[in-house]
Design an enzyme around this catalytic site. Structure first.
Site, PDB file in Angstrom:
ATOM      1  N   GLU A 148      -2.695  10.730   4.420  1.00  0.00           N
ATOM      2  CA  GLU A 148      -3.822  10.505   5.312  1.00  0.00           C
ATOM      3  C   GLU A 148      -3.925  11.732   6.209  1.00  0.00           C
ATOM      4  OE1 GLU A 148      -2.848   6.707   7.173  1.00  0.00           O
ATOM      5  OE2 GLU A 148      -4.370   5.771   5.889  1.00  0.00           O
ATOM      6  N   GLU A 186       0.860  -1.174   0.000  1.00  0.00           N
ATOM      7  CA  GLU A 186       0.000   0.000   0.000  1.00  0.00           C
ATOM      8  C   GLU A 186       0.899   1.227   0.000  1.00  0.00           C
ATOM      9  OE1 GLU A 186      -3.335   0.178   2.735  1.00  0.00           O
ATOM     10  OE2 GLU A 186      -2.806   2.234   3.250  1.00  0.00           O
TER      11      GLU A 186
END
Length: 503
Positions: A389, A384
């Site tokens: 974020e 990933e």
């Protein structure tokens, strides 16, 4: 002495020398081994821990009190024809007897089934307790799968849960059933046959290094760097956030443009291959999938394809989170949220990935809000890349999180980047990741702030040489905390553009 007698004497002398040298050599080797042995961890007999509590978390009230039954059960969401019949087996262990110098701890969860089933079953770390009736509303938060069995065998089935157990403490595990829409029964700690009750088997060495004491803190998908891969999509679950001070950026930096300046799509050395400027009247369905009626164990919201949750206006895409009751995946949730991906529509092997966006998060009104732009492999396996974020809440809202995952044990590496001035919610900011065959670099508002490569990441080549798709979502609740009374709804994660370049 004759010539032949001389040779026989010399031969006997040579033999005696060989014996003496052999004894001396053996003694020297023994001395070296004796010197080396304290440096090598000595294997000891495994420690077998019996279950301290267990129950079946069930959506079916008619199941009654599962805390005192001699069996545990698992079943998928569609169970025996019931669309709200999911059951998860929960088992709790109290580990007390690992010595302080235990090293290389390996943990195996063993649970007994009476017959074989063609079913995939996952073991998860659970954050709560396995004591109680098993009422679904009290089910603990589940982390991502630690390991799986592809087929259930008759007798003990085993799951590697080493990623969660490194020292003494209380540990709760959940068995979730992915396939075969009928119940599988497992022996519980109340079973009359002691030999088939659940076990946690711990193997370790004694090496003189203190073993870390494990706590029962809820893990976070954004934690400090892990050194090496372990034995899982769900996004991820893991140790309680323990942010580290960002490492100084490499000496070669890129001048930072004004955060409010929309950069052009011409980047020297790169060719624009995909973009969405959100200039139309709505979401471009040829580029994006919108998830609908999806409830995940890692958060508190329903992913819905509704115009109130995902819309385009004024050249900006809004992903909106709302506090409202919704039913998805046969579960009642308190929030609705938005999740877009490009699975089956666009994927990329290497490239420059950029989002220009404004976080909804402020210092006092954003606990439990978590927008992100990230990439996952098309094969659904390991790997990933988190371009950014932007979790909310007083502890998190001021920084951007950049990261990579190997899998969801979690083995990952990440970086919290505090803004020199301002914060992600004060306006639009640009987040960019350059993923190349030998390195991955992260930029915030044009400034190079982090890099990963083979030297920093042992598993770099294993997971970062295959096609990845794009993910853009706004999650409510989960590992970094759930909303509180002060969290402001509706909350909008606003995206000005998403662009992808390649060499």
């Amino acid at each position: 002495m004759s010539r032949h007698g001389f040779h026989r004497a010399a031969s006997r002398l040579g033999a005696r020398k060989a014996v003496v040298l052999g004894v001396l050599s053996a003694g020297m080797v023994a001395g070296v081994v004796a010197t080396m042995m304290p440096l090598v961890a000595a294997e000891v007999p495994p420690l077998v821990v019996a279950a301290a509590a267990d129950t079946t978390a069930t959506q079916v009230p008619q199941d009654g009190d599962n805390g005192v039954k001699t069996t545990l059960a698992s079943c998928p969401r569609l169970c025996d024809g019931n669309r709200a019949g999911e059951r998860d087996a929960l088992v709790e262990f109290a580990v007390r007897d690992l010595p302080a110098d235990a090293v290389d701890v390996r943990a195996t969860l063993r649970v007994h089934a009476w017959q074989p089933f063609a079913s995939r079953v996952h073991a998860h770390r659970a954050f709560g307790s396995a004591a109680g009736t098993g009422a679904w509303s009290l089910r603990p938060e589940l982390g991502p799968a630690l390991s799986s069995v592809e087929r259930v065998g008759q007798g003990f089935n085993e799951w590697d849960v080493s990623g969660s157990v490194t020292g003494n403490g209380r540990f709760v595990f959940a068995l979730t059933q992915e396939t075969l829409n009928t119940r599988i029964y497992w022996a519980s700690r109340e079973n009359v046959k002691v030999t088939i009750r659940p076990q946690l088997v711990l193997r370790y060495g004694r090496g003189g290094r203190p073993a870390p004491t494990r706590t029962t803190a809820v893990p976070s998908p954004i934690a400090t760097t892990a050194a090496a891969p372990g034995p899982s999509p769900g996004r991820t679950a893991s140790p309680t956030p323990s942010w580290t001070t960002p490492t100084p950026p490499p000496s070669t930096t890129v001048p930072a443009p004004s955060p409010t300046t929309r950069p052009g799509d011409q980047v020297p050395g790169w060719r624009l291959v995909w973009s969405d400027e959100f200039d139309g009247a709505g979401v471009d369905r040829s580029k994006w999938n919108l998830r609908d009626d999806e409830g995940r164990d890692i958060d508190r919201g329903c992913n819905v394809d509704e115009p109130d949750n995902t819309f385009v206006a004024g050249g900006v895409l809004a992903l909106r989170a709302q506090r409202e009751t919704a039913v998805c995946s046969s579960q009642t949730r308190e929030y609705t949220q938005s999740y877009l991906d490009t699975i089956g529509r666009a994927s990329f092997r290497y490239g420059r990935f950029e989002v220009r966006a404004q976080s909804p998060n402020g210092p006092t009104d954003s606990k439990g809000l978590w927008p992100a732009f990230w990439l996952r492999p098309d094969d659904g396996g390991r790997g990933e890349i988190d371009v950014v974020e932007l979790p909310g809440g007083g502890a998190f809202y001021q920084a951007a999180t950049l990261g990579i995952f190997y899998d969801y044990t979690p083995v990952k590496q990440d970086q919290r980047y505090p803004f020199p001035t301002g914060y992600p919610g004060d306006g639009f900011h640009t987040y960019t990741t350059e993923w190349e065959p030998d390195a991955i670099r992260w930029y915030v508002d044009g400034r190079l702030v982090w890099q990963r490569d083979r030297a920093t990441t042992p598993w770099f080549d294993e997971v970062f040489h295959k096609p990845y798709n794009l993910r853009l979502n706004f999650q409510v609740g989960g590992w970094l905390g759930d909303p509180d009374a002060a969290t402001r709804f509706p909350a909008d994660f606003r995206v000005d553009h998403v662009r992808v370049w390649q060499r």
